[in-house]
Design a protein around this motif. Structure first.
Motif, PDB file in Angstrom:
ATOM      1  N   ASP A   1       0.806  -1.325   0.056  1.00  0.00           N
ATOM      2  CA  ASP A   1      -0.038   0.007   0.064  1.00  0.00           C
ATOM      3  C   ASP A   1       0.912   1.217  -0.125  1.00  0.00           C
ATOM      4  OD1 ASP A   1      -2.980   1.329   0.922  1.00  0.00           O
ATOM      5  OD2 ASP A   1      -1.260   1.996   2.151  1.00  0.00           O
ATOM      6  N   ALA A   2       2.010   1.013   0.772  1.00  0.00           N
ATOM      7  CA  ALA A   2       2.770   2.406   0.827  1.00  0.00           C
ATOM      8  C   ALA A   2       3.763   2.722  -0.294  1.00  0.00           C
ATOM      9  CB  ALA A   2       3.884   2.116   2.087  1.00  0.00           C
ATOM     10  N   VAL A   3       3.814   1.657  -1.207  1.00  0.00           N
ATOM     11  CA  VAL A   3       4.632   1.902  -2.319  1.00  0.00           C
ATOM     12  C   VAL A   3       3.779   2.122  -3.448  1.00  0.00           C
ATOM     13  CG1 VAL A   3       6.758   0.777  -1.409  1.00  0.00           C
ATOM     14  CG2 VAL A   3       5.195  -0.482  -2.695  1.00  0.00           C
ATOM     15  N   GLY A   4       2.428   2.003  -3.508  1.00  0.00           N
ATOM     16  CA  GLY A   4       1.355   2.036  -4.522  1.00  0.00           C
ATOM     17  C   GLY A   4       1.294   1.079  -5.349  1.00  0.00           C
ATOM     18  N   LEU A   5       1.487  -0.255  -4.922  1.00  0.00           N
ATOM     19  CA  LEU A   5       1.281  -1.204  -5.443  1.00  0.00           C
ATOM     20  C   LEU A   5       0.034  -2.179  -5.368  1.00  0.00           C
ATOM     21  CD1 LEU A   5       4.768  -3.290  -5.280  1.00  0.00           C
ATOM     22  CD2 LEU A   5       3.651  -2.165  -7.361  1.00  0.00           C
ATOM     23  N   ALA A   6      -0.915  -1.461  -4.461  1.00  0.00           N
ATOM     24  CA  ALA A   6      -2.228  -1.839  -4.418  1.00  0.00           C
ATOM     25  C   ALA A   6      -3.153  -0.482  -4.024  1.00  0.00           C
ATOM     26  CB  ALA A   6      -2.303  -2.590  -3.070  1.00  0.00           C
ATOM     27  N   PRO A   7      -4.291  -0.482  -4.231  1.00  0.00           N
ATOM     28  CA  PRO A   7      -5.141   0.603  -4.259  1.00  0.00           C
ATOM     29  C   PRO A   7      -4.949   1.349  -2.896  1.00  0.00           C
ATOM     30  CG  PRO A   7      -6.338  -1.040  -5.121  1.00  0.00           C
ATOM     31  CD  PRO A   7      -5.166  -1.651  -4.628  1.00  0.00           C
ATOM     32  N   LYS A   8      -5.054   2.521  -2.643  1.00  0.00           N
ATOM     33  CA  LYS A   8      -5.026   3.113  -1.317  1.00  0.00           C
ATOM     34  C   LYS A   8      -6.347   2.921  -0.485  1.00  0.00           C
ATOM     35  CE  LYS A   8      -1.150   5.441  -1.161  1.00  0.00           C
ATOM     36  NZ  LYS A   8      -0.049   5.072  -0.294  1.00  0.00           N
ATOM     37  N   GLY A   9      -6.500   2.423   0.597  1.00  0.00           N
ATOM     38  CA  GLY A   9      -7.419   2.129   1.500  1.00  0.00           C
ATOM     39  C   GLY A   9      -7.358   0.695   1.697  1.00  0.00           C
ATOM     40  N   LEU A  10      -6.740  -0.215   0.765  1.00  0.00           N
ATOM     41  CA  LEU A  10      -6.821  -1.743   0.900  1.00  0.00           C
ATOM     42  C   LEU A  10      -6.156  -1.938   2.318  1.00  0.00           C
ATOM     43  CD1 LEU A  10      -7.677  -4.263  -0.565  1.00  0.00           C
ATOM     44  CD2 LEU A  10      -4.965  -4.382  -1.206  1.00  0.00           C
ATOM     45  N   LYS A  11      -5.128  -1.239   2.756  1.00  0.00           N
ATOM     46  CA  LYS A  11      -4.641  -1.638   3.898  1.00  0.00           C
ATOM     47  C   LYS A  11      -5.734  -1.505   5.139  1.00  0.00           C
ATOM     48  CE  LYS A  11      -2.464   1.752   6.071  1.00  0.00           C
ATOM     49  NZ  LYS A  11      -1.240   2.950   6.406  1.00  0.00           N
ATOM     50  N   ASP A  12      -6.705  -0.491   4.970  1.00  0.00           N
ATOM     51  CA  ASP A  12      -7.527  -0.290   6.121  1.00  0.00           C
ATOM     52  C   ASP A  12      -8.795  -1.384   6.045  1.00  0.00           C
ATOM     53  OD1 ASP A  12      -6.689   2.210   6.749  1.00  0.00           O
ATOM     54  OD2 ASP A  12      -7.810   3.065   4.899  1.00  0.00           O
ATOM     55  N   VAL A  13      -8.923  -1.897   4.859  1.00  0.00           N
ATOM     56  CA  VAL A  13      -9.956  -3.026   4.527  1.00  0.00           C
ATOM     57  C   VAL A  13      -9.215  -4.340   5.377  1.00  0.00           C
ATOM     58  CG1 VAL A  13     -11.229  -4.548   3.047  1.00  0.00           C
ATOM     59  CG2 VAL A  13     -10.623  -2.119   2.542  1.00  0.00           C
ATOM     60  N   HIS A  14      -7.950  -4.489   4.896  1.00  0.00           N
ATOM     61  CA  HIS A  14      -7.118  -5.716   5.589  1.00  0.00           C
ATOM     62  C   HIS A  14      -7.455  -5.569   7.232  1.00  0.00           C
ATOM     63  CE1 HIS A  14      -4.041  -8.646   6.742  1.00  0.00           C
ATOM     64  NE2 HIS A  14      -4.694  -9.258   5.681  1.00  0.00           N
ATOM     65  N   HIS A  15      -7.047  -4.386   7.686  1.00  0.00           N
ATOM     66  CA  HIS A  15      -7.010  -4.297   9.219  1.00  0.00           C
ATOM     67  C   HIS A  15      -8.316  -4.543   9.597  1.00  0.00           C
ATOM     68  CE1 HIS A  15      -6.021  -2.415  12.886  1.00  0.00           C
ATOM     69  NE2 HIS A  15      -7.062  -1.816  12.913  1.00  0.00           N
ATOM     70  N   MET A  16      -9.444  -4.002   9.009  1.00  0.00           N
ATOM     71  CA  MET A  16     -10.829  -4.566   9.508  1.00  0.00           C
ATOM     72  C   MET A  16     -10.774  -5.972   9.755  1.00  0.00           C
ATOM     73  SD  MET A  16     -14.499  -3.726   7.629  1.00  0.00           S
ATOM     74  CE  MET A  16     -14.028  -4.792   6.227  1.00  0.00           C
ATOM     75  N   LEU A  17     -10.328  -6.645   8.632  1.00  0.00           N
ATOM     76  CA  LEU A  17     -10.686  -8.214   8.656  1.00  0.00           C
ATOM     77  C   LEU A  17      -9.682  -8.767   9.660  1.00  0.00           C
ATOM     78  CD1 LEU A  17     -10.873  -8.948   4.817  1.00  0.00           C
ATOM     79  CD2 LEU A  17     -12.684  -8.386   6.533  1.00  0.00           C
ATOM     80  N   VAL A  18      -8.624  -8.335  10.011  1.00  0.00           N
ATOM     81  CA  VAL A  18      -7.807  -8.702  11.151  1.00  0.00           C
ATOM     82  C   VAL A  18      -8.481  -8.625  12.452  1.00  0.00           C
ATOM     83  CG1 VAL A  18      -5.754  -8.470  12.340  1.00  0.00           C
ATOM     84  CG2 VAL A  18      -5.620  -8.628   9.744  1.00  0.00           C
ATOM     85  N   GLU A  19      -8.946  -7.417  12.624  1.00  0.00           N
ATOM     86  CA  GLU A  19      -9.542  -7.034  13.787  1.00  0.00           C
ATOM     87  C   GLU A  19     -10.809  -8.073  14.076  1.00  0.00           C
ATOM     88  OE1 GLU A  19      -8.528  -4.876  16.134  1.00  0.00           O
ATOM     89  OE2 GLU A  19      -6.812  -4.936  15.214  1.00  0.00           O
ATOM     90  N   VAL A  20     -11.683  -8.116  13.021  1.00  0.00           N
ATOM     91  CA  VAL A  20     -12.778  -8.874  13.103  1.00  0.00           C
ATOM     92  C   VAL A  20     -12.534 -10.404  13.405  1.00  0.00           C
ATOM     93  CG1 VAL A  20     -13.372  -9.522  10.781  1.00  0.00           C
ATOM     94  CG2 VAL A  20     -15.127  -8.834  12.364  1.00  0.00           C
ATOM     95  N   ALA A  21     -11.534 -10.817  13.079  1.00  0.00           N
ATOM     96  CA  ALA A  21     -11.155 -12.214  13.420  1.00  0.00           C
ATOM     97  C   ALA A  21     -10.997 -12.577  14.711  1.00  0.00           C
ATOM     98  CB  ALA A  21      -9.849 -12.659  12.598  1.00  0.00           C
ATOM     99  N   ARG A  22     -10.320 -11.454  15.381  1.00  0.00           N
ATOM    100  CA  ARG A  22     -10.290 -11.421  17.028  1.00  0.00           C
ATOM    101  C   ARG A  22     -11.661 -11.385  17.562  1.00  0.00           C
ATOM    102  NH1 ARG A  22      -6.281  -7.027  16.181  1.00  0.00           N
ATOM    103  NH2 ARG A  22      -4.282  -8.173  15.969  1.00  0.00           N
ATOM    104  N   SER A  23     -12.504 -10.849  17.090  1.00  0.00           N
ATOM    105  CA  SER A  23     -14.025 -10.606  17.533  1.00  0.00           C
ATOM    106  C   SER A  23     -14.752 -11.957  17.381  1.00  0.00           C
ATOM    107  CB  SER A  23     -14.625  -9.389  16.889  1.00  0.00           C
ATOM    108  OG  SER A  23     -14.029  -8.212  17.312  1.00  0.00           O
ATOM    109  N   LEU A  24     -14.576 -12.605  16.084  1.00  0.00           N
ATOM    110  CA  LEU A  24     -15.095 -13.849  15.993  1.00  0.00           C
ATOM    111  C   LEU A  24     -14.815 -15.052  16.811  1.00  0.00           C
ATOM    112  CD1 LEU A  24     -15.064 -13.419  11.951  1.00  0.00           C
ATOM    113  CD2 LEU A  24     -17.090 -13.793  13.313  1.00  0.00           C
ATOM    114  N   ILE A  25     -13.359 -14.923  17.126  1.00  0.00           N
ATOM    115  CA  ILE A  25     -12.768 -15.811  17.996  1.00  0.00           C
ATOM    116  C   ILE A  25     -13.593 -15.509  19.321  1.00  0.00           C
ATOM    117  CG2 ILE A  25     -10.897 -16.555  19.122  1.00  0.00           C
ATOM    118  CD1 ILE A  25      -9.069 -15.975  16.317  1.00  0.00           C
TER     119      ILE A  25
END
Length: 386
Positions: free
Chosen positions: A337-361
């Motif tokens: 994300d930082a070097v522009g190889l993925a759309p800006k904001g994808l990092k935020d989406v992935h962070h959301m999924l990492v966080e919700v994994a904890r909540s699902l557990i």
């Protein structure tokens, strides 16, 4: 769900067991090496960018223009109320928000989870893929389907379960999803895996489906109808398109009898699950039963598969097995994300999924949530004509 490379998912159990034996220093070293290797692979495999149709999976914004991913994610996040138990504030926007959600997460789901966007109880002596296939094949048995029958997959995603159910039953399966990107991905996989003659995929709103009454010999939904603003709306549509005497199976995301609305921790867990998975709210299993009966279905079976077997492993075990890869994968996504190889904001989406994994557990460990409450409904036979 959380990004754990699908190609190594079958080896998680062995790798995790060995990893747990390492010292903290050794774990750090392994993580550093893995992170560097992952970053190298990202540039050469996952984030290829050219003007031709990709032959390998890319992490993109799905149907959303890459320049708009961050703005769409921010708008999605703002759609949820800040009060406890509030969910999506304007329920009239639920369909649009779910479409946005799946454009944002579909590539990450495929990359990290595979082509079947659902949980499965871990069967003794079976790997993750075999357990997943068994969870899907159960549906074909419950629907009593066979070759020549027509079946509806309501909220089909990229079609993983569709391909299993068509293959084991010989029935023709039509999938519907609100997201055009998922339609394209499902058709691609169906053709590649040789099941295109037994499948079809259409874009549409499952609250207003483009099918005539009494079209299908069976219908199912796997962790999908939870996205509906009201269950009665989607159940009513399924009832309409089913032939009399046919069955409908749903694996529902619901709160269990252990959920206490006065317990702040329980409410927090459910709120985080809703946000991280595009749900307008969380229903109870009893509300789901009642919704089906309200639209005319007969309730044949209601069973929480998460607790139905004492030998099947926890449904959330796959998330726990990936605990050492979450940070590595997020660092990888953040770097590209930082070097522009993925759309800006994808990092935020992935962070959301990492966080919700904890909540699902946490939802699984506390027992207040299940993603696999099995509901088997039957549409009554049509009255005999006089």
């Amino acid at each position: 769900m959380v990004a754990v490379p699908a190609v190594v998912s079958q080896a998680y159990e062995r790798v995790t067991a060995e990893f747990d034996k390492l010292s903290s220093t050794q774990k750090y070293a392994v993580g550093a090496v893995g992170g560097l290797a992952s970053l190298y692979l990202v540039g050469s495999y996952l984030f290829k960018s050219d003007n031709t149709k990709p032959t390998t999976l890319q992490l993109t914004g799905g149907s959303i223009d890459s320049a708009k991913v961050k703005a769409e994610f921010d708008a999605y996040a703002d759609s949820y109320g800040k009060g406890a138990g509030e969910g999506i504030v304007d329920r009239s926007k639920t369909v649009q928000l779910v479409d946005v959600f799946y454009s944002l997460v579909t590539d990450i789901y495929e990359w990290g989870w595979g082509q079947s966007f659902h949980f499965s109880p871990k069967l003794p002596g079976k790997d993750l893929r075999a357990s997943e296939a068994a969870h899907e094949a159960r549906i074909a048995a419950l629907l009593r389907i066979r070759p020549g029958m027509k079946v509806l997959d309501c909220g089909c995603g990229v079609g993983g379960p569709m391909r299993t159910i068509a293959a084991v039953s010989g029935a023709h399966v039509t999938g519907i999803t609100i997201n055009q990107y998922q339609v394209d991905r499902a058709k691609h996989h169906n053709a590649k895996q040789g099941v295109a003659p037994l499948t079809d995929v259409v874009r549409g709103d499952f609250l207003n489906m483009p099918f005539k009454e009494n079209t299908f010999d069976g219908a199912y939904a796997i962790e999908a109808t939870c996205h509906a603003p009201k269950l009665e709306q989607v159940y009513g549509e399924i009832f309409r398109v089913l032939k009399p005497g046919s069955y409908f199976v749903s694996y529902e995301w619901v709160s269990t009898a252990k959920f206490d609305a006065k317990n702040a921790e329980h409410v927090r867990i459910i709120d985080e699950i809703n946000f991280g998975n595009g749900l307008p709210e969380m229903r109870t299993y009893k509300e789901a039963e009642d919704a089906g009966q309200t639209v005319g279905f007969e309730l044949v079976m209601s069973l929480d598969l998460a607790t139905a077997s004492v030998v099947a492993g926890p449904w959330y075990e796959r998330l726990r097995m990936g605990k050492y890869t979450h940070a590595i994968n997020h660092a990888m996504v953040s770097a590209v994300d930082a070097v522009g190889l993925a759309p800006k904001g994808l990092k935020d989406v992935h962070h959301m999924l990492v966080e919700v994994a904890r909540s699902l557990i946490q939802g699984g460990e506390t027992g207040v949530f299940t993603p696999m409450h099995l509901l088997l409904f039957r549409k009554p036979e049509a009255p005999a004509s006089k």
